[in-house]
Design a protein around this motif. Structure first.
Motif, PDB file in Angstrom:
ATOM      1  N   ILE A 192     -30.142 -14.591  -1.189  1.00 60.89           N
ATOM      2  CA  ILE A 192     -29.453 -15.878  -1.034  1.00 60.89           C
ATOM      3  C   ILE A 192     -28.535 -15.883   0.185  1.00 60.89           C
ATOM      4  CG2 ILE A 192     -29.667 -16.604  -3.455  1.00 60.89           C
ATOM      5  CD1 ILE A 192     -26.879 -15.942  -3.986  1.00 60.89           C
ATOM      6  N   MET A 193     -28.157 -14.713   0.660  1.00 55.74           N
ATOM      7  CA  MET A 193     -27.390 -14.653   1.900  1.00 55.74           C
ATOM      8  C   MET A 193     -28.299 -14.787   3.116  1.00 55.74           C
ATOM      9  SD  MET A 193     -24.406 -14.686   1.199  1.00 55.74           S
ATOM     10  CE  MET A 193     -22.885 -13.950   1.652  1.00 55.74           C
TER      11      MET A 193
ATOM     12  N   ARG B 182     -29.787 -17.320   4.080  1.00 54.74           N
ATOM     13  CA  ARG B 182     -29.834 -18.705   4.583  1.00 54.74           C
ATOM     14  C   ARG B 182     -28.478 -19.207   4.999  1.00 54.74           C
ATOM     15  NH1 ARG B 182     -33.011 -23.611   1.997  1.00 54.74           N
ATOM     16  NH2 ARG B 182     -32.542 -24.326   4.097  1.00 54.74           N
ATOM     17  N   ASP B 183     -28.474 -20.183   5.897  1.00 61.49           N
ATOM     18  CA  ASP B 183     -27.272 -20.987   6.099  1.00 61.49           C
ATOM     19  C   ASP B 183     -27.707 -22.442   5.922  1.00 61.49           C
ATOM     20  OD1 ASP B 183     -28.634 -21.471   8.455  1.00 61.49           O
ATOM     21  OD2 ASP B 183     -27.149 -20.538   9.758  1.00 61.49           O
ATOM     22  N   ALA B 184     -27.073 -23.391   6.571  1.00 60.79           N
ATOM     23  CA  ALA B 184     -27.464 -24.788   6.345  1.00 60.79           C
ATOM     24  C   ALA B 184     -28.572 -25.233   7.288  1.00 60.79           C
ATOM     25  CB  ALA B 184     -26.248 -25.709   6.457  1.00 60.79           C
TER      26      ALA B 184
ATOM     27  N   ARG C   1     -20.509 -13.824   9.010  1.00 61.03           N
ATOM     28  CA  ARG C   1     -20.822 -15.066   8.304  1.00 61.03           C
ATOM     29  C   ARG C   1     -19.537 -15.682   7.761  1.00 61.03           C
ATOM     30  NH1 ARG C   1     -25.368 -17.127   4.852  1.00 61.03           N
ATOM     31  NH2 ARG C   1     -24.416 -18.395   3.244  1.00 61.03           N
TER      32      ARG C   1
ATOM     33  N   ALA D  21     -18.717 -19.768   6.047  1.00 65.12           N
ATOM     34  CA  ALA D  21     -19.115 -20.527   4.865  1.00 65.12           C
ATOM     35  C   ALA D  21     -20.624 -20.758   4.821  1.00 65.12           C
ATOM     36  CB  ALA D  21     -18.385 -21.868   4.833  1.00 65.12           C
ATOM     37  N   GLY D  22     -21.324 -20.374   5.873  1.00 63.98           N
ATOM     38  CA  GLY D  22     -22.781 -20.570   5.868  1.00 63.98           C
ATOM     39  C   GLY D  22     -23.175 -22.024   6.005  1.00 63.98           C
ATOM     40  N   THR D  23     -22.445 -22.778   6.838  1.00 62.82           N
ATOM     41  CA  THR D  23     -22.791 -24.185   7.033  1.00 62.82           C
ATOM     42  C   THR D  23     -23.355 -24.443   8.422  1.00 62.82           C
ATOM     43  OG1 THR D  23     -20.498 -24.620   7.624  1.00 62.82           O
ATOM     44  CG2 THR D  23     -21.136 -25.091   5.371  1.00 62.82           C
TER      45      THR D  23
ATOM     46  N   SER E 255     -18.248 -32.368  10.801  1.00 59.97           N
ATOM     47  CA  SER E 255     -18.585 -33.121   9.586  1.00 59.97           C
ATOM     48  C   SER E 255     -18.457 -32.261   8.338  1.00 59.97           C
ATOM     49  CB  SER E 255     -20.014 -33.639   9.678  1.00 59.97           C
ATOM     50  OG  SER E 255     -20.092 -34.572  10.712  1.00 59.97           O
ATOM     51  N   SER E 256     -18.672 -30.966   8.518  1.00 59.96           N
ATOM     52  CA  SER E 256     -18.590 -30.069   7.369  1.00 59.96           C
ATOM     53  C   SER E 256     -17.176 -29.522   7.193  1.00 59.96           C
ATOM     54  CB  SER E 256     -19.555 -28.904   7.581  1.00 59.96           C
ATOM     55  OG  SER E 256     -19.249 -28.273   8.815  1.00 59.96           O
TER      56      SER E 256
ATOM     57  N   VAL F  54     -15.658 -27.687   4.234  1.00 61.17           N
ATOM     58  CA  VAL F  54     -16.164 -26.383   3.770  1.00 61.17           C
ATOM     59  C   VAL F  54     -16.279 -25.339   4.882  1.00 61.17           C
ATOM     60  CG1 VAL F  54     -18.517 -27.309   3.868  1.00 61.17           C
ATOM     61  CG2 VAL F  54     -18.114 -25.233   2.588  1.00 61.17           C
TER      62      VAL F  54
ATOM     63  N   PHE G 121     -25.480 -35.749   6.768  1.00 67.18           N
ATOM     64  CA  PHE G 121     -26.551 -34.738   6.744  1.00 67.18           C
ATOM     65  C   PHE G 121     -26.925 -34.389   5.311  1.00 67.18           C
ATOM     66  CE2 PHE G 121     -24.813 -32.880  10.966  1.00 67.18           C
ATOM     67  CZ  PHE G 121     -25.308 -33.977  11.639  1.00 67.18           C
ATOM     68  N   GLY G 122     -25.895 -34.251   4.496  1.00 66.42           N
ATOM     69  CA  GLY G 122     -26.142 -33.874   3.105  1.00 66.42           C
ATOM     70  C   GLY G 122     -26.851 -34.956   2.309  1.00 66.42           C
TER      71      GLY G 122
ATOM     72  N   TYR H  21     -34.622 -31.328   6.317  1.00 67.59           N
ATOM     73  CA  TYR H  21     -34.419 -31.989   7.594  1.00 67.59           C
ATOM     74  C   TYR H  21     -34.358 -30.954   8.706  1.00 67.59           C
ATOM     75  CZ  TYR H  21     -29.399 -30.794   6.962  1.00 67.59           C
ATOM     76  OH  TYR H  21     -28.212 -30.139   6.755  1.00 67.59           O
TER      77      TYR H  21
END
Ligand code: SF4
Ligand code: SF4
Lengths: 480, 400
Positions: free
Chosen positions: A31-32, A34-36, A73, A75-77, A137-138, A141, A328-329, A338
């Motif tokens: 699970i680590m 990935r990011d956004a 890393r 927040a992974g956004t 925008s993020s 977080v 985006f979300g 996307y």
């Protein structure tokens, strides 16, 4: 690869960190991965959660001794895959280093740890009447360390500049394990501006462990206008007209039809869902000036047959921004995936490039939404797709390349604020010649001769950098 | 920080089936943007992805879509979730996290060999038995034979006031643990509703439990059986008022869970008692002498704010009787989560610490919470916390 307790790398990491802060379970490592961004194939090695500079140094030392790369890393956004771990590196996560270390309200400087959330910083500064200007925008977080890594922008960077203009110094752990401070919290240091080189280096020069940020006074007055237009052209012309009039708004943001619908469905802020485009303009400063500028913006919009709504209070303003910042979300209301581009084009060519984007997307039988920083020409076309549809990725990448080429052809650049990461890496030669790329690689090696900090990102690998083939050169398994 | 995984896991059984039975469209609907992360209490206190909504969805995908085995770290990720659903209103894509987590828990419950919850929660559906056990517990507590705080228990009253029906305009749902342990709250709610002009009907033992705890533990069959009984016991067409946010949330979702027209119609009748009162604002009695001189911080129970999205009604009603302040933590969970505080004491306490800081910052004298679980959990940390309608009941001038 499996990690066992007896694994020498693990043994060394556990000497530096308590075992519950070095995690190796296969699930956590996946699970680590990935990011956004759209990449799903990354895979972490040991995932470390240090809480101090010394612990970060310890992690880097251990990785170096075992020839393992290190990927930082937050927040992974990230939207370009900058934090995606390739080939099981040691992942150093900053989320537990999230404290505000000190605030000097007079000098308007604060030292923060890299895992602190952007919006948490501005909230903590509210009693001083100060805030941190870059507002991606993020921002609710994303971490400040990540903001530094990508040289993040945000709607309110139009007048105040992006992250680099708001970072005075960074404490950095280099790949040698040494901790250094680049820049100076008290002012400018003589000599080369290494701080400037560091901000935006996407984790390839070292790991941020503390940041001295410049703080901005909260404006005494703010006006937010929501302008709606029947055509994208009219919206784009209004943006140009505002700037040509000599007004420098705090922010100018634009959204087109499809995204307006998705966003309105989420926030219910009263965005006009029948408009072809909406433009959010915010002006701030002293009350008299703000009122005059807002009136002028409204006039310019009405001249181009736009309708005007002004936020009457902070709550309404917040709702309008919430809509913009969750764009985006909100996409999955339409399609589950996307692919986002981040090119910047000259403001005067905005309408032209947007029309090209619509054409390109039609040609490839895809859907697109546009939501972007119109004031500085930073486009964010989002290509919508369902990854489960066979053959779709080829179309998405072909359309993406065409959009980038169209943007560069009018004198634009590859990325405004999200960074290059993995996603835009292979487009770099479109923008830079071999000599430029080589200079960047040499700067990187001056910091990190072995190329162990976040390898595989930003710079295309030497041999292949002349040819561009987005699908071919990404490490196996990376495309989601 | 580590999460506890439930007892009685058979590793072979766990690993033997990969699909979790989550709706594929739901599972595909997360775009990994991460905007939900700061609204997740377990992510806030750990900073770790496996303890975040995005990480949990990613873990569900690993198991369901990529055939990864269910192992201890998967269980830790799922069982550490408070099921507060704070991630849902935060998600711009409308990812139905609660329903994915319920499906996952149901599948895990099927695979667990032994789970005390399967037996423990059965008691909740039997009013007489629960009352007997509660009375014994109350005695044992007085003798200091149980570590109540550590077990997350409130002080259980030895004698309970008897509630009497006064009409048929509305039902007041009384539920299980709350009726056995905090009946005085029902009494307050009932008085306030009556003062607003309605005669209150009380359900028989059939409506002894809404099934929320069973549902969250994945014990679907038991939850559905309780739902069927509850619906039968609350017949008719009048509104069903609920003074426990957790129960109200589940009663409102019977329609979704059972999928029958009767269940849909039933759910439409359910209202949080504050929603009903706020709609009768002109009927509400005036403030007595004791009203207005207290400052109350409203703690929004997750299932009122994130699931029912009806939290504003508490402020609407309460602000007529007291000075109300809101907490500045955007409704982040307090860590109570039904049986969560007992199952995950370490995480529940860290989450509560954040809430305590927000309460301190608010400067309020007392805290109002419309959910019994939150009340117990916060009271165990020394907070003076009451049900909003207890405060209203005390402030009303019934003679005036
Ligand atoms: S339900 Fe609550 S604890 Fe669970 S993932 Fe969502 S926000 Fe986090
Ligand atoms: S659940 Fe929603 S908010 Fe959270 S990462 Fe997925 S799409 Fe984003």
């Amino acid at each position: 690869m499996k990690f066992r307790k007896a694994d020498p790398l693990m043994r060394d990491l556990r000497r530096v960190l308590p075992s519950d802060r070095v995690r190796v379970a296969p699930l956590e490592r996946s699970i680590m991965g990935r990011d956004a961004s759209i990449f799903e194939g990354g895979r972490a090695g040991p995932v470390c959660f240090p809480i101090s500079t010394e612990e970060v140094q310890g992690c880097v030392d251990a990785a170096r001794r075992h020839g393992r790369a290190v990927v930082p890393r937050g927040a992974g956004t990230g939207l370009a895959g900058g934090a995606v771990p390739l080939e099981e590196p040691v992942v150093v996560v900053a989320t537990k280093m999230n404290r505000l270390l000190s605030v000097d309200a007079d000098q308007r400087v604060a030292w923060v740890q890299p895992g602190m959330i952007n919006l948490d910083l501005s909230r903590a500064l509210a009693p001083y009447g100060l805030h941190f200007a870059p507002d991606p925008s993020s921002q609710q977080v994303c971490s400040l360390g990540g903001n530094v890594g990508t040289n993040a922008g945000g709607p309110h960077c139009l007048a105040l500049g992006v992250t680099s203009a708001h970072v005075l110094a960074a404490e950095v752990v280099l790949m040698s394990g040494e901790s250094v401070v680049l820049g100076d919290a008290d002012g400018w240091t003589p000599g080369l501006d290494l701080r400037g080189a560091y901000v935006g280096s996407e984790g390839m020069l070292g790991i941020t462990t503390a940041i001295a940020v410049r703080l901005t006074r909260n404006p005494p007055a703010v006006e937010t206008l929501l302008l709606a237009f029947d055509s994208v052209d009219a919206a784009a012309q209004t943006v140009s007209a505002v700037i040509a009039d000599g007004i420098v708004p705090a922010a100018i943001e634009m959204m087109d039809k499809n995204i307006i619908w998705a966003v309105e469905n989420f926030v219910g802020a009263g965005f006009p869902t029948d408009a072809a485009a909406v433009v959010i303009v915010e002006v701030d400063g002293l009350p008299g000036g703000v009122a005059a500028e807002a009136d002028r913006v409204a006039e310019l919009a009405v001249e181009r047959e736009g309708s005007v709504r002004r936020a009457t209070d902070d709550e309404e303003r917040a709702l309008i921004w919430k809509g913009r910042k969750s764009a985006f979300g909100a996409i999955a209301q339409i399609k589950p995936n996307y692919y986002l581009h981040d090119t910047v084009v000259p403001r005067t060519r905005l309408a032209e490039v947007m029309n090209q984007v619509y054409e390109i997307v039609d040609e490839h039988d895809l859907q697109v939404m546009n939501v972007f920083h119109a004031g500085d020409g930073n486009l964010h076309p989002l290509l919508l797709y369902d990854a489960r549809e066979p053959g779709i990725m080829e179309r998405v990448h072909a359309a993406g390349s065409a959009i980038i080429e169209a943007s560069l052809a009018v004198g634009g650049v590859l990325s405004g604020e999200h960074g290059i990461g993995i996603e835009k890496r292979d487009f770099m030669p479109l923008m830079f010649g071999e000599a430029d790329l080589d200079a960047q690689a040499r700067l990187r090696r001056a910091f990190d001769p072995e190329e162990m900090a976040n390898p595989g990102k930003v710079l295309p690998t030497g041999a292949s950098c002349a040819e561009v083939n987005a699908l071919g050169k990404v490490p196996e398994g990376v495309w989601g | 920080m580590t999460a506890k995984t439930s007892l009685g896991i058979g590793p072979e059984e766990m690993a033997s089936r990969s699909a979790l039975g989550i709706d594929t469209e739901e599972l595909a609907s997360c775009v990994s943007c991460g905007l939900c992360l700061p609204h997740c209490p377990t992510f806030r206190v750990t900073g770790e992805e496996w303890a975040s909504p995005r990480g949990r969805i990613s873990a569900m995908r690993q198991v369901q879509d990529h055939g990864m085995a269910v192992d201890e770290s998967f269980l830790a990720s799922m069982d550490s979730c408070v099921q507060c659903r704070g991630c849902e209103p935060a998600c711009p894509s409308g990812v139905p996290f609660g329903s994915m987590m319920e499906a996952t828990q149901a599948e895990l419950a099927r695979r667990r060999r032994v789970d005390w919850r399967r037996w423990g929660f059965r008691v909740l559906g039997h009013r007489w038995l629960l009352n007997q056990l509660s009375r014994s517990l109350a005695v044992v507590q007085r003798l200091r034979l149980v570590p109540s705080k550590r077990l997350g228990l409130p002080k259980i009253p030895l004698v309970q006031e008897r509630l009497r029906a006064t009409g048929n305009d509305v039902w007041l749902f009384t539920g299980c643990v709350m009726d056995a342990w905090q009946r005085s709250t029902h009494a307050s709610a009932k008085r306030v509703v009556e003062a607003a002009g309605a005669g209150v009907a009380l359900p028989g033992p059939g409506a002894a439990c809404c099934g929320a705890l069973s549902l969250h533990a994945g014990l679907e069959d038991h939850a559905h059986a309780l739902a069927a009984r509850t619906m039968k016991a609350l017949e008719g067409s009048v509104p069903i008022l609920v003074d426990s946010a957790g129960c109200g949330a589940v009663l409102k979702e019977y329609g979704k869970h059972l999928g029958t027209p009767e269940a849909v119609a039933f759910s439409e009748r359910v209202m949080d008692v504050h929603e009903w009162l706020a709609a009768q604002a002109d009927q509400l009695p005036s403030v007595g002498e004791r009203g207005q001189d207290v400052t109350v911080a409203i703690h929004d129970p997750c299932h009122l704010r994130h699931v029912q999205r009806a939290h504003q009604s508490v402020a609407d009603v309460l602000s007529r009787y007291a000075t109300v302040v809101t907490l500045d933590d955007e409704g982040l969970c307090c860590g109570a989560g039904g049986a969560y505080a007992a199952m995950q004491p370490e995480l529940a306490a860290s989450i509560r610490d954040r809430k305590l800081e927000a309460i301190n910052r608010s400067g309020a004298d007392i805290v109002a919470s419309a959910n019994p679980g939150c009340t117990i959990h916060l009271a165990n940390a020394g907070v003076d916390v009451r049900h909003p309608l207890e405060i209203v009941d005390e402030a009303i001038d019934y003679d005036g």
